[in-house]
Design an enzyme around this catalytic site. Structure first.
Site, PDB file in Angstrom:
ATOM      1  N   ASP A   1       0.688   5.089   2.064  1.00 63.18           N
ATOM      2  CA  ASP A   1      -0.027   5.630   3.213  1.00 63.18           C
ATOM      3  C   ASP A   1      -1.051   6.679   2.798  1.00 63.18           C
ATOM      4  O   ASP A   1      -0.746   7.620   2.062  1.00 63.18           O
ATOM      5  CB  ASP A   1       0.962   6.231   4.220  1.00 63.18           C
TER       6      ASP A   1
ATOM      7  N   HIS B   1       4.645   0.128  -0.091  1.00 62.44           N
ATOM      8  CA  HIS B   1       5.399  -0.630   0.912  1.00 62.44           C
ATOM      9  C   HIS B   1       4.561  -1.728   1.540  1.00 62.44           C
ATOM     10  O   HIS B   1       3.331  -1.730   1.455  1.00 62.44           O
ATOM     11  CB  HIS B   1       5.999   0.304   1.968  1.00 62.44           C
TER      12      HIS B   1
ATOM     13  N   ARG C   1       5.600   6.931  13.634  1.00 61.88           N
ATOM     14  CA  ARG C   1       5.504   7.416  12.243  1.00 61.88           C
ATOM     15  C   ARG C   1       4.988   8.848  12.202  1.00 61.88           C
ATOM     16  O   ARG C   1       3.987   9.175  12.834  1.00 61.88           O
ATOM     17  CB  ARG C   1       4.553   6.524  11.434  1.00 61.88           C
TER      18      ARG C   1
ATOM     19  N   HIS D   1       0.836  -1.210   0.000  1.00 59.78           N
ATOM     20  CA  HIS D   1       0.000   0.000   0.000  1.00 59.78           C
ATOM     21  C   HIS D   1       0.870   1.259   0.000  1.00 59.78           C
ATOM     22  O   HIS D   1       2.092   1.174   0.148  1.00 59.78           O
ATOM     23  CB  HIS D   1      -0.926   0.017   1.223  1.00 59.78           C
TER      24      HIS D   1
HETATM   25  C1  SIN Z   1       3.222   1.498   7.419  1.00 56.34           C
HETATM   26  O1  SIN Z   1       2.584   0.712   6.737  1.00 56.34           O
HETATM   27  O2  SIN Z   1       3.063   2.708   7.327  1.00 56.34           O
HETATM   28  C2  SIN Z   1       4.233   0.992   8.403  1.00 56.34           C
HETATM   29  C3  SIN Z   1       5.205   0.058   7.831  1.00 56.34           C
HETATM   30  C4  SIN Z   1       5.890  -0.705   8.903  1.00 56.34           C
HETATM   31  O3  SIN Z   1       5.401  -0.757  10.044  1.00 56.34           O
HETATM   32  O4  SIN Z   1       6.924  -1.307   8.609  1.00 56.34           O
END
Ligand code: SIN
Length: 299
Positions: free
Chosen positions: A116, A274, A290, A114
């Site tokens: 974000d 990602h 994050r 996906h």
């Molecule tokens: C995310 O999907 O924003 C986080 C990725 C992760 O936790 O590695």
């Protein structure tokens, strides 16, 4: 690994074998960084789509201050997982304390590629993840890697007739698609209230978008949020989307990040997708902070 020194000798950029991903060395992100160095970091970030800094020791204030150098920050709609006192920080974690999750387990657990917040009218430009706890196997290797796939390299590799077919198409992005779906719901603890759903209506974005800084074309669809293509029947759009998902994440477009405590990694949500690898479970603990940088209407 190649070491490319940028024009300034203040930082250097180490490249691996993947088409994206670079380590930036020589910067202490806890400091108030000089504007010239920020420009060098941006140059590397836009060129390599994913950049990371090892061995950082950041307070939440310092992470927020550094992230703000890239733009205004998002406040996530899931307020329960924001770091108390720091609404710009979304806590991603599988840890449960006093019976309560300390963070959002699902961002790292929904097993689909996906980008974000693609469901926003102005989807997030980029994200910065700071690792506080990293799970390990009994043998000592790190777990809970994150994989990044270059949607710009994937676009470049498309056959010309496919590029023509996709030009001008728009895909519909729906905030809770991945969580409403039976296949992923079992691993999910997220529930969105009706009010949260109302706050974020569906949106249509170009299937091929142009990067606002580099001008590169990127494939902008993802399995977590896209429900279909505007004015295309599902029988036609579903196989097309499946083929594009598979194409975008071909191994030659992927960088896999092996986390260490103290990493600050930033990725560009326009030019990469990602996926968080789910190969750990409590008592193996993972905790990340994050920050997410606001973006613009895709074009
Ligand atoms: C995310 O999907 O924003 C986080 C990725 C992760 O936790 O590695």
């Amino acid at each position: 690994m190649t070491i490319t020194s940028l024009a300034s000798n203040e930082i250097s950029v180490r490249l691996g074998n993947a088409p994206i991903g670079a380590e930036i060395v020589g910067v202490d992100l806890a400091q108030d960084i000089d504007a010239g160095v920020i420009e060098k970091i941006k140059e590397a970030y836009y060129r390599h789509s994913v950049v990371y800094f090892r061995n950082q020791q950041l307070t939440p204030e310092q992470q927020v201050r550094f992230s703000r150098r890239f733009g205004e920050l998002e406040i996530h709609v899931l307020k329960d997982y924001l770091l108390p006192g720091y609404p710009e920080i979304l806590v991603l974690s599988n840890i449960v304390e006093d019976g309560k999750p300390v963070g959002l387990a699902d961002a790292g657990r929904v097993a689909v590629w996906h980008t974000d917040m693609s469901y926003l009218k102005e989807p997030s430009a980029g994200s910065a993840l700071y690792s506080l706890e990293v799970p390990h196997s009994a043998a000592g290797g790190s777990l809970g890697d994150t994989m990044f796939a270059s949607t710009a390299a994937a676009y470049d590799a498309l056959p010309e007739d496919m590029k023509r077919k996709l030009a001008g198409l728009k895909a519909v992005h729906h905030m809770t698609k991945g969580y409403d779906n039976d296949a992923t719901a079992s691993s999910s603890r997220i529930t969105y209230s009706d009010e949260q759903r109302r706050q974020v209506p569906d949106v249509a974005h170009p299937v091929i978008r142009t990067h606002p800084v580099t001008g590169r074309k990127c494939i902008y669809i993802n399995q977590l949020c896209v429900t279909g293509i505007v004015d295309m029947p599902d029988e036609e759009s579903a196989p097309l989307l499946e083929a594009l998902y598979g194409h975008c994440t071909r191994p030659e477009f992927v960088y896999r990040h092996r986390w260490r405590v103290g990493d600050l990694l930033m990725w560009d949500n326009c030019s990469v997708q990602h996926l968080a690898v789910q190969d750990y479970a409590l008592p193996q603990r993972r905790r990340m902070h994050r920050t997410t940088i606001k973006g613009f209407v895709p074009f």
